[in-house]
Enzyme design. Structure first.
Site, PDB file in Angstrom:
ATOM      1  N   GLN A 129     -35.319 -56.739  47.316  1.00 30.60           N
ATOM      2  CA  GLN A 129     -34.114 -57.973  46.757  1.00 30.60           C
ATOM      3  C   GLN A 129     -34.965 -59.303  47.558  1.00 30.60           C
ATOM      4  O   GLN A 129     -35.351 -60.259  46.811  1.00 30.60           O
ATOM      5  CB  GLN A 129     -32.860 -57.963  46.622  1.00 30.60           C
ATOM      6  CG  GLN A 129     -32.320 -59.303  46.053  1.00 30.60           C
ATOM      7  CD  GLN A 129     -30.831 -59.061  46.152  1.00 30.60           C
ATOM      8  OE1 GLN A 129     -30.315 -60.081  46.660  1.00 30.60           O
ATOM      9  NE2 GLN A 129     -30.450 -58.613  45.097  1.00 30.60           N
TER      10      GLN A 129
ATOM     11  N   TYR B 202     -18.552 -65.145  51.535  1.00 30.38           N
ATOM     12  CA  TYR B 202     -19.526 -64.345  52.335  1.00 30.38           C
ATOM     13  C   TYR B 202     -18.925 -63.568  53.269  1.00 30.38           C
ATOM     14  O   TYR B 202     -18.710 -62.764  53.518  1.00 30.38           O
ATOM     15  CB  TYR B 202     -20.987 -64.583  52.777  1.00 30.38           C
ATOM     16  CG  TYR B 202     -21.506 -64.023  54.081  1.00 30.38           C
ATOM     17  CD1 TYR B 202     -22.357 -63.031  53.812  1.00 30.38           C
ATOM     18  CD2 TYR B 202     -21.757 -65.064  55.164  1.00 30.38           C
ATOM     19  CE1 TYR B 202     -22.802 -63.060  54.799  1.00 30.38           C
ATOM     20  CE2 TYR B 202     -22.417 -64.023  56.088  1.00 30.38           C
ATOM     21  CZ  TYR B 202     -22.876 -63.417  55.963  1.00 30.38           C
ATOM     22  OH  TYR B 202     -23.493 -62.965  56.753  1.00 30.38           O
TER      23      TYR B 202
END
Length: 328
Positions: free
Chosen positions: A34, A140
């Site tokens: 990715q 995050y």
């Protein structure tokens, strides 16, 4: 016996693979590409797939004798995490759960985790110590903290020992020149500054110059990516020697301001590098610097590439040779 590196084709992961390769380790890499690049791998056996795919992970563990894992695979853009927290919980937290379950299934009892000093949130102290409170201010950091907590309970229940390494900004490139930093989009200060030097951007934005710092701009921790890679390898060795689960900060202890980074880049590149001061960004603390005293003492970590000019110089060499990144 092999070390499994998840996310090993990413920026820091590929440098960890290089460090393991230099030490003669057998290396297995699991990466869904990715964000990773096959061209960044200097060695190892690559499996392309996702940690959340049980059949894929069965193949990785069945075909290799793995005794330790270094876990890098995660999404890591703070801004994106605030817009799409579900993506971060699914990939980061659920992906780690899938990994830990497979480790337990196949009897792998050692994991080194690439965490973040964003788990601390707004710092109580500078430099940040491992005993400071953890109160993330973005999704995050929250997912990384959740991953650490999950590892603690897998240690309690299944004796899977972990070392979590918390750090801020990796920078620079491998001394051999083959691997460097290539993100899309690129958000890190040093490669963005170097894109200005290469003529790929018109200017570098400085978000605020009225902070309570020496030159008014934010101060951040920058560590050479190869020094970070060395710390991950040392952590594997500590676990192999029977070390207990632990959390370590990795930092330079002082930090560099945005203006210092830009000035150093001008010196290294010989380019003007136009800077434009813009408004502060919401949630940007003035100073984020971590103490690495414990890692130096207990892991024997001794970063040797800590000069800002050396960090930027290695990155500049790679970006000049690869102005379009890996082109893969």
């Amino acid at each position: 016996m092999a070390v499994l590196v998840t996310g090993g084709a990413g920026y820091i992961g590929s440098h960890a693979v290089a460090a393991l390769q230099e030490r003669g380790e057998q290396i297995v890499i699991a990466d869904n590409l990715q964000q990773g690049h096959k061209a960044s791998l200097l060695g190892g056996k690559l499996y392309i797939g996702d940690l959340r795919d049980a059949d894929f992970m069965d193949t990785v563990f069945k075909e290799n004798t793995i005794d330790a894992v270094i876990h890098f695979a995660a999404n890591s853009l703070v801004g994106e995490s605030m817009k799409d927290p579900g993506k971060y919980y699914h990939n980061n937290v659920y992906g780690t759960l899938c990994l830990l379950e497979k480790m337990n299934q196949y009897g792998v009892k050692k994991i080194v985790f690439s965490s973040t000093a964003a788990t601390y949130g707004e710092p109580e102290n500078v430099p940040i110590d491992e005993h400071d409170r953890t109160f993330p201010t973005n999704a995050y950091g929250e997912t990384k903290l959740a991953m650490e907590k999950m590892m603690k309970w897998f240690d309690t229940a299944h004796d899977i020992k972990f070392i979590s390494l918390r750090y801020f900004n990796a920078a620079g490139a491998h001394a051999g020149g083959q691997i460097g930093e290539d993100h899309d989009p690129e958000t890190h200060l040093i490669p963005v500054v170097l894109q200005v030097a290469l003529g790929q951007r018109p200017h570098i934005s400085v978000f605020g110059e009225d902070y309570a710092t020496e030159d008014g701009t934010c101060v951040r921790d920058y560590i050479h990516v190869s020094d970070l890679a060395d710390a991950h390898v040392l952590a594997v060795e500590k676990l192999r020697q029977g070390g207990e689960s632990a959390v370590y900060n990795l930092g330079n202890g002082t930090g560099f301001s945005v203006k210092q980074v830009i000035d150093a880049a001008r010196q290294v590149t010989g380019k003007e590098i136009h800077a434009v001061v813009e408004a502060r960004r919401a949630g940007d603390p003035a100073v984020l610097v971590a103490s690495s005293a414990r890692a130096r003492k207990e892991l024997g970590w001794n970063p040797s590439r800590s000069k800002l000019e050396d960090i930027i110089g290695s990155a500049w060499a790679w970006h000049q040779a690869n102005p379009g990144g890996y082109n893969d």
